[in-house]
Design an enzyme around this catalytic site. Sequence first.
Site, PDB file in Angstrom:
ATOM      1  CB  SER A  59      -0.910   1.074   4.793  1.00  0.00           C
ATOM      2  OG  SER A  59      -1.019   1.054   3.374  1.00  0.00           O
ATOM      3  CG  ASP A  96      -2.014  -0.445   9.164  1.00  0.00           C
ATOM      4  OD1 ASP A  96      -1.755  -0.779  10.333  1.00  0.00           O
ATOM      5  OD2 ASP A  96      -1.997  -1.239   8.203  1.00  0.00           O
ATOM      6  CG  HIS A  97       2.198  -0.588  10.127  1.00  0.00           C
ATOM      7  ND1 HIS A  97       2.927  -1.252  11.087  1.00  0.00           N
ATOM      8  CD2 HIS A  97       1.300  -1.481   9.649  1.00  0.00           C
ATOM      9  CE1 HIS A  97       2.487  -2.504  11.179  1.00  0.00           C
ATOM     10  NE2 HIS A  97       1.494  -2.672  10.334  1.00  0.00           N
ATOM     11  N   GLY A 193       1.721 -10.124   5.118  1.00  0.00           N
ATOM     12  CA  GLY A 193       1.827 -10.696   3.780  1.00  0.00           C
ATOM     13  C   GLY A 193       1.219 -12.081   3.643  1.00  0.00           C
ATOM     14  N   GLY A 229      -0.919  -8.709  10.997  1.00  0.00           N
ATOM     15  CA  GLY A 229      -0.519  -9.872  10.201  1.00  0.00           C
ATOM     16  C   GLY A 229      -1.444 -11.052  10.403  1.00  0.00           C
ATOM     17  CB  SER A 231      -4.190 -12.386   6.034  1.00  0.00           C
ATOM     18  OG  SER A 231      -4.811 -11.150   5.756  1.00  0.00           O
ATOM     19  CG  ASN A 271      -4.346  -4.671  12.043  1.00  0.00           C
ATOM     20  OD1 ASN A 271      -5.291  -4.376  12.766  1.00  0.00           O
ATOM     21  ND2 ASN A 271      -3.257  -3.937  11.957  1.00  0.00           N
ATOM     22  CB  ILE A 272      -7.999  -8.868   7.796  1.00  0.00           C
ATOM     23  CG1 ILE A 272      -8.108  -9.738   9.057  1.00  0.00           C
ATOM     24  CG2 ILE A 272      -8.153  -9.714   6.527  1.00  0.00           C
ATOM     25  CD1 ILE A 272      -9.476 -10.354   9.286  1.00  0.00           C
ATOM     26  CB  SER A 274      -2.578 -10.672   3.006  1.00  0.00           C
ATOM     27  OG  SER A 274      -1.442  -9.885   3.251  1.00  0.00           O
TER      28      SER A 274
HETATM   29  P1  13P Z   1      -1.932  -9.230   6.733  1.00  0.00           P
HETATM   30  O1  13P Z   1      -0.841  -9.028   5.721  1.00  0.00           O
HETATM   31  O2  13P Z   1      -1.790 -10.546   7.423  1.00  0.00           O
HETATM   32  O3  13P Z   1      -3.289  -9.067   6.129  1.00  0.00           O
HETATM   33  O4  13P Z   1      -1.765  -8.107   7.872  1.00  0.00           O
HETATM   34  C1  13P Z   1      -2.275  -6.808   7.691  1.00  0.00           C
HETATM   35  C2  13P Z   1      -1.821  -5.844   8.730  1.00  0.00           C
HETATM   36  O5  13P Z   1      -1.296  -6.187   9.771  1.00  0.00           O
HETATM   37  C3  13P Z   1      -2.042  -4.416   8.461  1.00  0.00           C
HETATM   38  O6  13P Z   1      -1.483  -3.597   9.441  1.00  0.00           O
HETATM   39  O1  G3H Z   2       0.714  -3.648   7.371  1.00  0.00           O
HETATM   40  C1  G3H Z   2       0.722  -3.749   6.168  1.00  0.00           C
HETATM   41  C2  G3H Z   2      -0.545  -3.586   5.386  1.00  0.00           C
HETATM   42  O2  G3H Z   2      -0.892  -4.825   4.799  1.00  0.00           O
HETATM   43  C3  G3H Z   2      -0.437  -2.491   4.370  1.00  0.00           C
HETATM   44  O3  G3H Z   2       0.478  -2.792   3.369  1.00  0.00           O
HETATM   45  O4  G3H Z   2       1.877  -0.751   2.944  1.00  0.00           O
HETATM   46  O5  G3H Z   2       1.476  -2.482   1.148  1.00  0.00           O
HETATM   47  O6  G3H Z   2      -0.356  -0.962   1.873  1.00  0.00           O
HETATM   48  P1  G3H Z   2       0.906  -1.683   2.287  1.00  0.00           P
HETATM   49 ZN    ZN Z   3       0.315  -4.379  10.284  1.00  0.00          ZN
END
Ligand code: 13P
Ligand code: G3H
Ligand code: ZN
Length: 326
Positions: A59, A96-97, A193, A229, A231, A271-272, A274
């Site tokens: 990320s 990621d993102h 989160g 998201g 988790s 995606n996991i 948290s």
């Molecule tokens: P969580 O915060 O639910 O673990 O989601 C992670 C995520 O979507 C990373 O892109």
């Molecule tokens: O999508 C979010 C992920 O949990 C990554 O979060 O930008 O705090 O590393 P972060």
């Molecule tokens: Zn995400």
Amino acid sequence: MADVVSYKDLGLVNSREIFRKAVDGGYAIPAYNFNNLEQLQAIITACVETRSPVILQISKGARNYANETMLRYMATGAVQMAKEMGVEIPIVLHLDHGDSFELCQSCIESGFSSVMIDGSHLSYADNVALTRQVVDYAHAHDVTVEGELGVLAGIEDEVVAEKSTYTQPDEVEDFVKKTGVDSLAISIGTSHGAYKFKLKEGESVPPLRFDILAECQKRIPGFPIVLHGASSVLPEYVALINQYGGKMDGAVGVPEDQLRKAAASAVCKINIDSDGRLAVTAKVREYLQNNPSEFDPRKYLGAARTELIRLIKHKNETVLGSAGKA
Ligand code: 13P
Ligand code: G3H
Ligand code: ZN
């Protein structure tokens, strides 16, 4: 300009083939975020031991924390480590993102095999245009692209009240056609989160919007769908954290049976992040409290790593169904 590195030379794969198998087989590929050595060791160890394909996610926060070059070399080391463990598993290195074309381009040139361009906060037309631009560049390098439609509620938002943030099924077919993306992240009630739902006394977690997922599937049959998201915010970790000096009252996630149901459908990437953070924090707190004179980070980070391996095996084996699919 730095030399362009191909992910194929690093022993990585893109997500095309593993997604196709996951959709056909009714399971989901785990996408775990990593920021440090112990997380990466745990992900690789658990995925090799369960023979699961895996997506290693980086990320923006991870790049700021650990440095992009460092993380990329770590991922290369992880591929080597997996090989030395004697079992070949498909490993994807994924952005990621991603939030700009330039970032996606630089990741592709430095050896990522997959990127997400997250244009979900833009207007529909701008999201299409940006995603198309990334896809054109990525596909020229045989790198796969994840796009997103619909906005995941932020951790402060009222998830259930924000209907407008759910993915609109009427848009997905056009988006996939116009952009050429390889997978699509959708919004069906999850959020990032550890505080995903604000529950009043006696209330339980509202179910994910499987009706929206079904509508999306109908419009793009067999197309790989991604759940962010995801988790579960396991109560045993929250309890340990609170027991050993933390304060995480009200932390709640997506129940695992909901994820099992999603994984059995066209959702092929879950995606996991948290959940892993919670496992690490719980074990570090517990270890330090129980061993007050210990000051070797390998001891408490080692305890956290052991727990992380246990958690990831559990996810692969009993939630996502990816164990044995490598
Ligand atoms: P969580 O915060 O639910 O673990 O989601 C992670 C995520 O979507 C990373 O892109
Ligand atoms: O999508 C979010 C992920 O949990 C990554 O979060 O930008 O705090 O590393 P972060
Ligand atoms: Zn995400």
